[in-house]
Design an enzyme around this catalytic site. Structure first.
Site, mmCIF file in Angstrom:
data_model
loop_
_atom_site.group_PDB
_atom_site.id
_atom_site.type_symbol
_atom_site.label_atom_id
_atom_site.label_comp_id
_atom_site.label_asym_id
_atom_site.label_seq_id
_atom_site.Cartn_x
_atom_site.Cartn_y
_atom_site.Cartn_z
ATOM 1 N N LYS C 76 -10.217 15.369 37.743
ATOM 2 C CA LYS C 76 -8.799 15.683 37.587
ATOM 3 C C LYS C 76 -8.053 14.386 37.286
ATOM 4 O O LYS C 76 -8.344 13.343 37.891
ATOM 5 C CB LYS C 76 -8.266 16.335 38.862
ATOM 6 N N SER C 151 -2.230 23.332 40.531
ATOM 7 C CA SER C 151 -2.111 22.314 39.503
ATOM 8 C C SER C 151 -3.443 21.895 38.878
ATOM 9 O O SER C 151 -3.437 21.297 37.806
ATOM 10 C CB SER C 151 -1.438 21.091 40.110
ATOM 11 N N SER C 175 -3.520 24.055 45.101
ATOM 12 C CA SER C 175 -3.843 23.585 43.745
ATOM 13 C C SER C 175 -5.319 23.552 43.386
ATOM 14 O O SER C 175 -5.666 23.339 42.232
ATOM 15 C CB SER C 175 -3.252 22.197 43.521
#
Lengths: 493, 95, 484
Positions: C76, C151, C175
């Site tokens: 990420k 997210s 997330s």
């Protein structure tokens, strides 16, 4: 009509750790710009703070030294504001739960005015908390820009906040000096004011007696006691004049300009007072166990006040001597080390430190911390004075000679051997052989019959003349007391 | 609750976010909606409840006072917007 | 190859059936083909990836391979990786080449994994749809008109579309779990403090936690073995003995007590999601579990509490982005204040600015007690609910998200609607508990549904066991979207 002055201090002391409060970057002073600004100091995205044990130990030490409450649990909070020298956009500080709670410091105030006598006063300490220092803005050559050096960012500070207990510039300066001496005494701060290790913010207000507290203005960042005195004097007068001319005091932060001797308000930050404090989620509560506290207490040196009392009580020194000898840790250490070697003569040692040694230090612009003769050496010298091996005059000559040769012995036996060898080789032993002294006196009396007659007819002042001659004849080595006795006896006829 | 444009402006200033009139107006209406959502919280009786700042009730670990970091100025400043002679440059600061 | 588990890939690599360089190239080619449509990656760096693959091959050849050596893992874009552009989905960091490695990245490097690329995400992890990314929205591989969740939407889409073997995510209010649910993959948010936050760009420090996202619980266990562990640079990192998260995978579930909080099955839950969850619970009963009805009475307050605490911490965490030392600086400004205000206004997107505004407001003078302090007190009540519940059950189950993936732009301008989509996940972060999501079927429009499993503190190995046994009995986790 009279005015009362109300003064409180906030002192930022840089703690003498090797590394920053929240990272392993060096705190050494004077490095090239930003070479000690590590990832945490420049607040790279993702970096996190870890608390320096050394900083906490020093805070605890201070708290214990002022008899304060050490919080078993204290909390770090973020103080949010934007400034180029504050890389995270917040300062990690302590807000409602500081590590050090209420304490007190006894100070000795020496009033400036005329013949007012020095007096003691207790100043209450509100709290002391740990926080990180900011970086420095450097105004360089380029027009319209400011350079930012973050080497200092993250240096541990202990902010020591007093109650508004001081009511004159002299008291404020005395408090600042006492604090300055204390933090160096307990070894938590180098006290170097030029380098910014000890910075004072002074809150000043004035009021009519009996009225509530006036609005205060804060003089920021004073880094010398002289400036503090000047700044407070100016500020107090300015506030009184303003009110007497019908004006009002507005809360403000002011800066002192040493060139003009004036204070002026900083350009006010519109939102300066909304710091949005909240507990720092990156740091957990700081727990201080009773055990840790006691371990640190055991490392505390005897504090100045206790030492002063002991010098007066145990060594029968007067208050003035005791104050001077405890004015710094180095001074007291020197005295103590000498007394350890020659326990029977504290008064003699005190006299020599405050007399000969201080004079020589002053002459050469040296501090007691780098005195060219060690305390042990001095004790060795005074051992020979006190056992009448040499007289005072000879001792002074030996000291003068030794001064240029750095006599830094740490062991008495070696210092003593060196001094004794010098006495022996130069024949400096005082003459205490009464036969020899009598012989000298007889010769002087014989050679100065006219003066003897004058003396005997009542001109007592001439006694000194005879002493001088006899001393000179003995090459300065005669035992003065013995010489006096013999002279007196023989002159009496 | 109702927020005024002046409230929003003050907050934007504190947060150092430039906003024009239209942005302030739209922020005001959205923030009002969010604060109405948050308002649900106010009715809860929390007397005697200690605030919870951390997920675990632990105490701060301490780092030994030993230098671990080396000079990385060149690397760090290679990504800086404006530097000169080892300094980060910003528009002039006036005290 | 793209459907192989991490165990299988590791085996193939160590047996030299394929080299890490070959495997990495295969993935890079697949990314080149599919990423333009899905937008799952923000940054690729084939040179670094292949160099790591070559090193991994050498390590395998020397017989020193660890479980993940040579396996391409996506990261990420919230994790700082030295030499990699690390944007956090923001224009503010569009040019930020990280000078250092996050702890999690260093752990993967040490394990010999290949960093395949940096995945797309909501800006500064603030969002539930991946629409707030400065680098454009990610498309859900099951239906490109729909969001992947957020997210960690780029990671979820990349795993679902087989654009990596596994990947990392972070979870502040859901997330990891919500995008895992919406993309039909597995994701685990560990107990707060299990994975170091060092080098993970902070959103809300007291809630943020890194975790693995992959195609099965078994894969997650291997990822956890690399990611978890004490780090002295993070004061909130927990000092615990190393554990093997795969150790309990094969334990039978007899006697497992599953708590079902009534609040998770109340109004607001989509009926298609409810059906899939009920079927999953029925499957667990078949596996020997018993069901306990429980209540988390304060969990309904988790959304308001979260939207006070997270923005408050974020408003402060994001103050360092000021255009002075790194990141975006506005091209034109008149003075220092103007430089700050313009750089931040231009560098941050709308949602980030909104949350900075909320956070600044709730912390400001006069509102602190009413908002921030009150929220922290209710946070404790929410955590206490779980403590009570775990007296009666071993794990808690429910839906991860109230609905399946919604359409891009659907929740458009209404932040409150968006915030409410995290209603089942947020309480877990507030309490600091571990939570995971695993695929358990499909809802309307054939979009995946996620089953949320919440464990007690440090119960990750047990949760992985609970998930793995379900995945042995069902095949939802091995369904793949038809992306081509």
């Amino acid at each position: 009509m009279t005015w009362e002055i109300v003064i409180g201090l906030e002192v930022h002391t840089q703690l003498s750790t090797n590394t920053k409060i929240f990272s392993g970057a060096s705190t050494a002073y004077g490095a090239e710009s930003n070479t000690q600004a590590d990832a945490v100091s420049i607040a790279l995205p993702g970096v996190l703070p870890v608390l320096n044990k050394g900083a906490v130990e020093r805070a605890i030490k201070f708290g214990l030294a002022v008899g304060a409450h050490i919080a078993p649990r204290s909390v770090f909070a973020r103080k949010n504001y934007f400034y180029p020298d504050l890389p995270k956009g917040y300062q990690i500080s302590q807000f409602d739960l500081p590590v050090v709670g209420p304490g007190a410091l006894t100070i000795l105030v020496e009033p400036l005015s005329g013949n007012a006598k020095p007096y003691e006063k207790v100043v209450r300490i509100t709290r002391a908390h740990l926080e990180e220092d900011a970086g420095k803005s450097v105004h360089g050559d380029s027009q319209g820009v400011t350079g930012v050096d973050l080497n200092r960012a993250g240096t541990p500070l202990l902010e020591i906040v007093s109650e508004p207990d001081m009511c004159s510039a002299s008291e404020a300066v005395a408090y600042a000096k006492a604090l300055h001496s204390l933090v160096r005494w307990i070894g938590i701060c180098d006290g170097n004011m030029q380098e910014g290790s000890f910075r004072c913010d002074v809150n000043v207000s004035v009021r009519r007696p009996g009225e509530p507290l006036g609005t205060r203005r804060e003089i920021k960042n004073l880094n010398s006691f002289k400036f503090m005195q000047q700044a407070i004097d100016y500020e107090v007068q300015w506030q009184i004049d303003t009110i007497e001319n019908g004006g009002k005091i507005h809360q403000a932060t002011v800066l002192f300009n040493p060139d003009t001797g004036e204070t002026r308000a900083m350009r006010s930050k519109e939102d300066a007072h909304d710091y949005r404090y909240f507990p720092d989620p990156d740091l957990l509560p700081l727990d201080i166990s009773e055990k840790w506290k006691e371990q640190i207490r055991a490392t505390l040196p005897e504090l100045p006040q206790a030492k002063r009392g002991r010098y007066i009580g145990e060594f029968a020194l007067n208050e003035y001597d005791a104050n001077i000898l405890t004015s710094s840790r180095e001074m007291a250490d020197f005295f103590d080390a000498a007394v350890d070697c020659l326990p029977s003569q504290p008064k003699l040692i005190a006299n020599w430190i405050m007399g000969e040694i201080s004079a020589l230090l002053a002459r050469d612009k040296l501090e007691i911390g780098n005195c060219p003769v060690s305390a042990v050496w001095l004790a060795g010298l005074l051992t020979r004075v006190s056992d009448n091996t040499i007289n005072v005059k000879t001792a002074k000559e030996i000291l003068d000679g030794a001064w240029g040769r750095n006599q830094l012995f740490a062991k008495l036996i070696q210092a003593q051997a060196s001094i004794d060898a010098e006495i022996e080789s130069k024949g400096l032993k005082q003459v205490s052989d009464s036969g020899a002294i009598e012989k000298i006196v007889d010769e002087i009396i014989a050679a100065n019959a006219d003066k003897v007659a004058e003396y005997r007819s009542g001109k007592d002042k001439l006694f000194g003349f005879f002493v001088g001659l006899a001393m000179k004849a003995s090459k300065g080595k005669a035992n003065p007391a013995q010489l006096n006795d013999i002279l007196k006896k023989k002159l009496a006829g | 609750m109702t927020l005024t444009n002046a409230d929003v402006q003050k907050v934007a200033r504190l947060a150092r976010l430039a906003m024009d009139e239209a942005e302030i107006e739209s922020a005001r209406s959205q923030l009002t909606g969010i604060f109405n959502l948050i308002a649900e919280m106010q009715a809860v009786d929390t007397k005697g409840i200690a605030p919870m700042s951390h997920a675990q009730d632990l105490s701060q670990r301490l780092r030994e006072d030993v230098v671990t970091e080396t000079n990385q100025r060149e690397l760090f400043q290679s990504i800086a917007p404006q530097v000169e002679a080892g300094l980060y440059l910003v528009p002039q600061v006036i005290e | 190859m793209f459907n192989s588990s991490l165990y299988q890939l590791g085996g193939a690599l160590r047996a030299k059936k394929i080299s890490s360089v070959e495997l990495t190239q295969l993935y890079l080619e697949r990314i080149t083909a599919l990423n333009p449509e899905l937008n799952a990656y923000i940054t690729l760096n084939p040179e670094i990836s292949l160099a790591q693959a070559r090193e991994a091959d050498a390590r395998i050849a020397s017989g020193n391979a660890a479980a993940l050596t040579g396996i391409p893992v996506a990261q990420k874009d919230i994790f700082c990786a030295k030499g990699w552009r690390t944007t956090c989905g923001s224009k503010m960091l569009h040019n930020f080449i990280s000078p250092y490695d996050a702890h999690v990245i260093a752990q993967f490097n040490q394990a010999g994994a290949v960093n395949l690329g940096k995945t797309n995400m909501d800006e500064f992890a603030m969002g539930s749809s991946n629409e707030t990314s400065y680098f454009g929205p990610v498309k859900n591989p099951w239906d490109k008109a729909r969001v992947p969740g957020g997210s960690s939407g780029g990671t979820a889409a990349a795993v679902a579309a087989r654009l990596c073997a596994a990947a990392t995510g972070t979870d502040t209010g859901g997330s990891i779990r919500q995008p895992a649910a919406l993309c039909g993959i597995s994701g685990l948010k560990p107990t707060y403090g299990v994975c170091s936050r060092y080098g993970m760009i902070a959103f809300a420090s007291s809630l943020d936690q890194a975790g693995p996202m992959g195609r099965s619980a078994e894969d997650l266990a291997l990822m956890m073995n690399v990611m978890a562990g004490f780090d002295e640079r993070d004061s909130t990192s927990l000092q615990r003995d190393k554990e093997d998260y795969a150790r309990n995978l094969s334990k039978p579930l007899h006697g497992l007590r599953i708590g079902l909080p009534k609040e998770f099955f109340a109004e607001g839950l989509g009926s298609d999601v409810a059906l899939a969850i009920e079927a999953a619970i029925a499957e667990y009963k078949k596996l020997g579990a018993t069901i306990v009805d429980i209540s988390l009475p304060n969990s309904k307050l988790s959304v308001p509490v979260y939207y006070v605490l997270a923005p408050a911490e974020a408003s402060s965490n994001l103050s360092r982005f000021d255009g002075v030392r790194y990141g975006y600086r506005a091209p034109e400004y008149t003075d220092l204040a103007d430089m700050y205000e313009k750089s931040r206004a231009q560098g941050f997107g709308a949602e980030v600015k909104r949350r900075i505004m909320i956070g600044t407001y709730v912390l400001s003078h006069g509102y602190y007690d009413a908002y921030y302090l009150q929220a922290q007190k209710i946070r404790r009540l929410i955590a206490q609910d779980f403590t009570e519940a775990y007296k009666q059950c071993d794990v808690i189950m429910g839906p991860t998200s109230p609905s399946t993936a919604f359409k891009l732009g659907e929740k458009g301008d209404d932040p409150v609607q968006m915030y409410l989509s995290d209603i089942y996940t947020i309480a877990v972060n507030l309490a600091g508990l571990p939570g995971m999501s695993i695929p358990c079927g499909f809802g309307d429009n054939n979009m995946p549904v996620g089953l949320q499993i919440i464990g007690n503190y440090f119960d990750e190995a047990r949760m992985l066991n609970v998930a793995h046994q379900y995945q042995l009995a069902t095949d939802w986790h091995s369904r793949a979207p038809q992306v081509l």
